[in-house]
Scaffold this active site. Structure first.
Site, PDB file in Angstrom:
ATOM      1  N   GLU A  67       0.814  -1.219   0.000  1.00 18.45           N
ATOM      2  CA  GLU A  67       0.000   0.000   0.000  1.00 18.45           C
ATOM      3  C   GLU A  67       0.843   1.263   0.000  1.00 18.45           C
ATOM      4  O   GLU A  67       0.510   2.247  -0.659  1.00 18.45           O
ATOM      5  CB  GLU A  67      -0.948   0.008   1.211  1.00 18.45           C
ATOM      6  CG  GLU A  67      -2.135  -0.947   1.099  1.00 18.45           C
ATOM      7  CD  GLU A  67      -1.785  -2.390   1.404  1.00 18.45           C
ATOM      8  OE1 GLU A  67      -0.613  -2.673   1.761  1.00 18.45           O
ATOM      9  OE2 GLU A  67      -2.676  -3.249   1.307  1.00 18.45           O
ATOM     10  N   HIS A  93     -10.743  -4.183  10.777  1.00 22.69           N
ATOM     11  CA  HIS A  93     -11.467  -4.107   9.505  1.00 22.69           C
ATOM     12  C   HIS A  93     -12.708  -3.212   9.618  1.00 22.69           C
ATOM     13  O   HIS A  93     -13.575  -3.271   8.762  1.00 22.69           O
ATOM     14  CB  HIS A  93     -11.904  -5.506   9.049  1.00 22.69           C
ATOM     15  CG  HIS A  93     -10.885  -6.189   8.184  1.00 22.69           C
ATOM     16  ND1 HIS A  93      -9.551  -6.218   8.492  1.00 22.69           N
ATOM     17  CD2 HIS A  93     -11.000  -6.864   7.010  1.00 22.69           C
ATOM     18  CE1 HIS A  93      -8.906  -6.907   7.548  1.00 22.69           C
ATOM     19  NE2 HIS A  93      -9.759  -7.295   6.640  1.00 22.69           N
TER      20      HIS A  93
END
Lengths: 324, 373
Positions: free
Chosen positions: B78, B147
């Site tokens: 990322e 998450h």
């Protein structure tokens, strides 16, 4: 030797000497406390910058890190704008918002240097990606140090560059120290360039203080990158002569072995190249003095112009945060 | 409702746009397709972008239309990929990155904060970073501590980043188009539960201005300023409040940065009461910021202390047994609104509040909330 080649060889020597003299002038004036920003000098490492960049064209682009004066000047960055930036002037190359660690000259193809180790590595890869996507034929050259090789983003970036066979030249200036910490305390005893090879880059390890060596390898690497052979990697061994940050010499602190320091001082990229040019009959004492005089003249004029330039206006501080 | 809720996008003189009913997913997919079609410099990249599930369907079919060079998957890297998109952006391209969970964007904070947010400024305006980072906030079915974070305040703290949080499908489309057209980095935060929402969406390309709130319900007694999915909960709460004699004005903020403080000030000048509801944590968060701004700039309008509804200062626990206690919903908003308005919560109020308690477990989206709105 043909005239053009002779000029070019002499010009590369002149460029190295110019970088050295500019930084010596910066160091000499730093104590005046008018250049109020951290400054990382590349004295001793001039051959990596000039040698690698000599392989690039005007349209090719480069990125660098915190020790970027040499790269900026070798790519043709405006000297007065750089000095004005160090003095915090509105006419500085980053309009007074960057200082020594944030240089830019887009016209010269110097797309930016930043202050976080590894920060420009993926940005350079992205620029190479853009060149490939638009079929521009442009090669991007990226300078970074041995410490950068410890950052995850370095490996992530090499992975992507190899995956997409991007037109990019990675130049690792391995000066063996991250501030005061030697390479041996930071990385295992394996060559940096071998890791780059394992990532799928074409990698070489060279003496970064020998201009002709760097130049030849960079020429070939840039040629391969432009031809679509994918990312290239040069590990160039070199040595920073001065302190990590600031104008002085700091070897009295004892973090580098005196023998190593003496050895690397004897391997001065500029004097070695001068000796080679002497032997080839391309440079004599008078010629050298002409070059020195011209450089000094240019530096004096650049300092004068930079110091005459106004400081940024207070009301401009909020400018350029967003577009439109 | 305002007489023409799309007046900021389609001028009154223009013929009314053709509309069709779409889900959030369809609207986002439509927006991405239109952006890729109208500007060949636009790229779409992210983990799972071209895969069979296509980021919950939002990127479905786009690789087939625009090719693997412009619509592509990425290595699980990322930080570098954010930097690579920055490099592409300063070179004249318009990358759209996608993170299936906003938690993954945390791996890219160096590139987002040190480079994307600062590149234009630190080089004196000589380069720009037209980058959109789509980040999806998970909720429910045990998404858990890593998450289900809602990190808008983290990004909004950084000068140079714009932060957008659409709720309704029309805003999802218009704001995404505007984000892609914007010349600065935009963090585009999609709560996972906005994806199934259904609503009327103008067809064709249009941009909804960033930094502008939108009134979704008119009211005279209290202003409920909401972020992301809390707008849905607030609209539900407002219907119950109306039965209790409180008319709530619900303002969907739509953007976190720039923050449309004037819109809330105008509303509070009318209602005198303020409640702010956000999908993030309480402390140092978006509710605190908006309440501070209104209190400092509109103190004289306030007839009572403002209040906020937000997540507790805890990581999200996984067990569904806790979901109803962790996520505040319409009932919390209605109860807080009553308190701000100085209404004593008696038998009648308690009864109405109880009707807001959904039969649906709090880890599954309430099907009643799917619209159309």
């Amino acid at each position: 030797m043909y005239l053009q080649e002779r000029r070019s060889t002499l010009d590369l020597f002149r460029q190295m000497l110019r970088i050295r003299r500019v930084e010596e002038a910066l160091a000499a004036r730093y104590a005046e406390q008018e250049m109020r920003c951290p400054m990382h000098l590349c004295i001793g490492q001039e051959a990596t910058a000039v040698g690698a960049i000599s392989a690039l064209g005007q349209d090719d682009r480069i990125f660098s890190g915190h020790r970027a004066h040499g790269h900026y000047l070798a790519k043709g960055g405006d000297l007065t704008a750089m000095i004005a930036e160090l003095y915090g002037r509105a006419s500085g190359c980053s309009k007074g918002r960057g200082g020594s660690m944030h240089l830019i000259d887009t016209e010269a193809g110097f797309m930016g240097s930043t202050a976080i180790v590894g920060g420009t590595v993926p940005v350079a890869v992205g620029a190479a990606w853009a060149s490939q996507l638009r079929d521009e034929g442009r090669v991007v050259c990226l300078f970074f140090g041995d410490g950068c090789f410890e950052q995850g983003v370095m490996h992530e970036s090499m992975n992507f560059a190899a995956l997409h066979r991007l037109p990019i030249l990675f130049v690792c200036e391995n000066n063996h120290y991250a501030v005061y910490t030697p390479l041996e305390e930071r990385q295992p005893a394996r060559p940096i360039h071998a890791i780059a090879s394992a990532h799928g880059l074409q990698a070489q390890e060279l003496d970064g203080n020998r201009l002709p060596t760097v130049r030849t390898a960079a020429d070939e690497a840039v040629h391969r990158a432009r031809a679509g052979d994918g990312p290239q990697f040069l590990e160039l061994h070199t040595w920073r002569w001065r302190e990590h940050c600031g104008p002085d010499v700091d070897d009295h602190l004892g973090y580098r072995a005196p023998e190593a320091q003496a050895d690397w001082l004897a391997r001065c990229p500029i004097e070695n190249e001068a000796a080679r040019l002497h032997a080839l009959g391309l440079l004599d004492d008078i010629g050298r003095q002409h070059i020195e005089n011209a450089i000094q003249h240019e530096i004096d004029a650049a300092f004068d112009a930079a110091l005459r330039a106004p400081l940024p206006r207070v009301e401009d501080m909020y400018g350029h945060l967003h577009g439109q | 409702m305002a007489s023409n809720p799309l007046a900021d996008i389609f001028p009154p003189s223009a013929p009314p746009p053709a509309m069709r009913k779409q889900t959030g997913i369809e609207a986002l997919n439509d927006a991405l397709g239109l952006c890729l079609q109208r500007d060949p410099t636009t790229l779409l990249i992210g983990e799972g972008v071209p895969d069979p599930k296509g980021i919950f369907g939002t990127t479905a079919g786009l690789r087939q239309r625009f090719g693997p060079q412009r619509v592509l998957d990425m290595p699980l890297a990322e930080n570098a990929l954010t930097g690579i998109c920055i490099g592409a952006a300063i070179s004249g391209l318009r990358p759209i990155m996608v993170h299936q969970r906003i938690d993954f964007a945390l791996l890219a904070m160096d590139q987002l904060i040190n480079n994307a947010a600062k590149w234009r400024y630190m080089f004196g305006g000589q380069a720009q970073v037209p980058l959109v980072v789509r980040c999806i906030v998970g909720r429910g079915w045990g998404q858990g501590p890593q998450h289900a974070q809602s990190l808008q305040s983290l990004f909004a703290h950084i000068p140079g980043l714009k932060v957008v949080m659409p709720v309704f499908p029309d805003d999802a489309k218009g704001l995404l188009c505007a984000a892609v057209a914007d010349d600065d980095p935009v963090i585009f935060i999609e709560h996972r539960w906005i994806h199934p929402l259904r609503g009327k969406v103008p067809t064709g390309y249009f941009e909804t201005p960033l930094g502008k709130a939108r009134r979704r319900r008119e009211g005279s007694d209290i202003t409920i300023a909401t972020f992301s999915y809390m707008t849905i909960e607030a609209l539900s709460a407002a219907r119950t409040l109306a039965r209790l004699g409180i008319e709530a004005e619900v303002i969907d903020m739509r953007s976190v940065s720039p923050l449309d403080v004037p819109a809330v000030l105008r509303s509070v000048a009318k209602t005198g009461h303020l409640l702010v509801a956000d999908t993030g944590h309480h402390s140092f968060g978006v509710t605190a910021e908006l309440i501070a701004r209104i209190t400092c700039q509109g103190f004289d309008h306030l007839r009572a202390a403002p209040a906020s509804v937000a997540l507790p200062d805890l990581p999200c626990p996984t067990s569904h047994a806790w979901a109803g206690h962790y996520y505040p919903a319409a009932a919390s908003i209605a109860e807080q609104a009553l308190r701000v308005c100085g209404v004593r919560i008696g038998e009648a109020q308690r009864h109405e509040l109880n009707t807001l308690q959904s039969d649906t477990p709090a880890d599954i989206p309430n099907p009643d909330y799917c619209g159309p709105f």
